[in-house]
Scaffold this active site. Sequence first.
Site, short mmCIF file in Angstrom:
data_model
loop_
_atom_site.label_atom_id
_atom_site.label_comp_id
_atom_site.label_asym_id
_atom_site.label_seq_id
_atom_site.Cartn_x
_atom_site.Cartn_y
_atom_site.Cartn_z
N GLU A 113 -6.78 2.47 -13.55
CA GLU A 113 -7.44 1.84 -12.41
C GLU A 113 -8.90 1.49 -12.70
OE1 GLU A 113 -7.06 4.21 -8.87
OE2 GLU A 113 -4.87 4.35 -9.06
N GLU A 123 -3.93 -4.56 -5.86
CA GLU A 123 -3.56 -3.83 -4.64
C GLU A 123 -4.52 -4.16 -3.51
OE1 GLU A 123 -2.83 0.37 -5.18
OE2 GLU A 123 -2.54 0.68 -3.03
N ASP A 160 1.15 7.46 -9.93
CA ASP A 160 0.59 8.74 -9.50
C ASP A 160 0.65 8.87 -7.98
OD1 ASP A 160 -1.41 6.93 -8.92
OD2 ASP A 160 -3.02 8.04 -9.90
N LYS A 215 -0.84 2.39 -17.15
CA LYS A 215 -1.67 1.69 -16.15
C LYS A 215 -2.89 2.54 -15.87
CE LYS A 215 -0.29 1.17 -11.65
NZ LYS A 215 -1.31 1.94 -10.92
O1 KIV Z 1 0.78 4.94 -8.01
C1 KIV Z 1 1.33 3.93 -7.54
O2 KIV Z 1 2.41 3.99 -6.93
C2 KIV Z 1 0.66 2.65 -7.72
C3 KIV Z 1 1.18 1.50 -6.92
C4 KIV Z 1 0.78 1.63 -5.51
C5 KIV Z 1 0.77 0.19 -7.49
O3 KIV Z 1 -0.28 2.55 -8.45
#
Ligand code: KIV
Length: 275
Positions: A125, A192, A55, A123
Amino acid sequence: MPSQTHESTTRSPITLHRLRELHRSGEKLTMLTCYDATFARVLDEAGVEMLLVGDSLGMVLQGHSSTLPVTLEEMAYHVRAVAAGNKTAWIVGDLPFASYQQSPEQAMQSAATLMQAGAHMVKLEGGGWTTETVRFLSERGVPVCAHLGLTPQSVHALGGYRIQGQTDEAAATIRAHSKALFEAGAAMMVFELMPSELAAEITRLLPIPTIGIGAGVDCSGQVLVLHDMLGITRGKLPRFVKNFMEGYAGIDEAVSAYVAEVKTLSFPDNSIHGY
Ligand code: KIV
C-alpha cells in the site's frame, strides 16, 4: 468432506502474461479476496482470474477493527491454504503492516515469505516512499501490485475509511504516485475508494491493469471482499458493495454472476459513490 461434484476446470494457469493479454484485449479482469483452500477452489472454478489473499482477513476472519494487527506469518498461513486449493488462478498476497515499511530489503524478505508460501505477486500500500521498494522487488523478479487511494493500513493517519483524491491536490498526488509506481515496475495497481473519473483517467494513461474497489467501472478490473459480496458480512457495508447472493441459488452461481457482471460492465454501478 471434499467432493467431486464440480468438474475440475480445464483453464490453463493464469500468468502475468495472460493477464496482460486480457488487459490489452480490453477484457475486464476479475479478482476476489480469498483466504482458504475451499473458497480458492470455488472461485477458481467459477473463472475468477485473481485471488487476493488480502490482509482484510484481519477484519473478516479475525474480527479486528482494522488490518493493522495482521502478521506476516498469518498471511503466509493463508497464502499456503489458498495455494493448496487453487489450480489456475493468479494469487496475490498482501504484505501486511510493518512487513515492508522499514527498507526495500525488509520488503524483499517479506515478499519471499509469501512467494515461498505460494503467492505469484505481492501487493503493498501507498505511493511516494514505496516507489524505491517497488523498483527493488520488481528488479529482483517479484511481480508487484501497488495499492493507492484508500490504503487501509493508514486508516488512523487518514482519519477513517474515507474516499480519497477528491481535491485537485489529492488527485494530482495520486496521479503522480501512479506514474512513478508504474515506472518503478509495478505490474498492476489496486485503486480503492477514489472518484471514478480519476480512476478512469489514470487507467487510460497507464499500460498496466488497474483493479478497482469503489473506484468505478472504468478500471481494468474489479475486486471485492468475498464475504461482502456473499452478503455474510455483518454491520455497515460500503455503498459500492453488491450482494451477489441475491437472486442466485448458491455461492457458485453468485461468484459466476460476479464474473459475468464485471466482464459485461454491469458491475459496478458508476452512480454509486462514497463509502
Ligand atoms: O486486503 C484486502 O482485501 C484488500 C482489498 C480491499 C483490495 O486490499
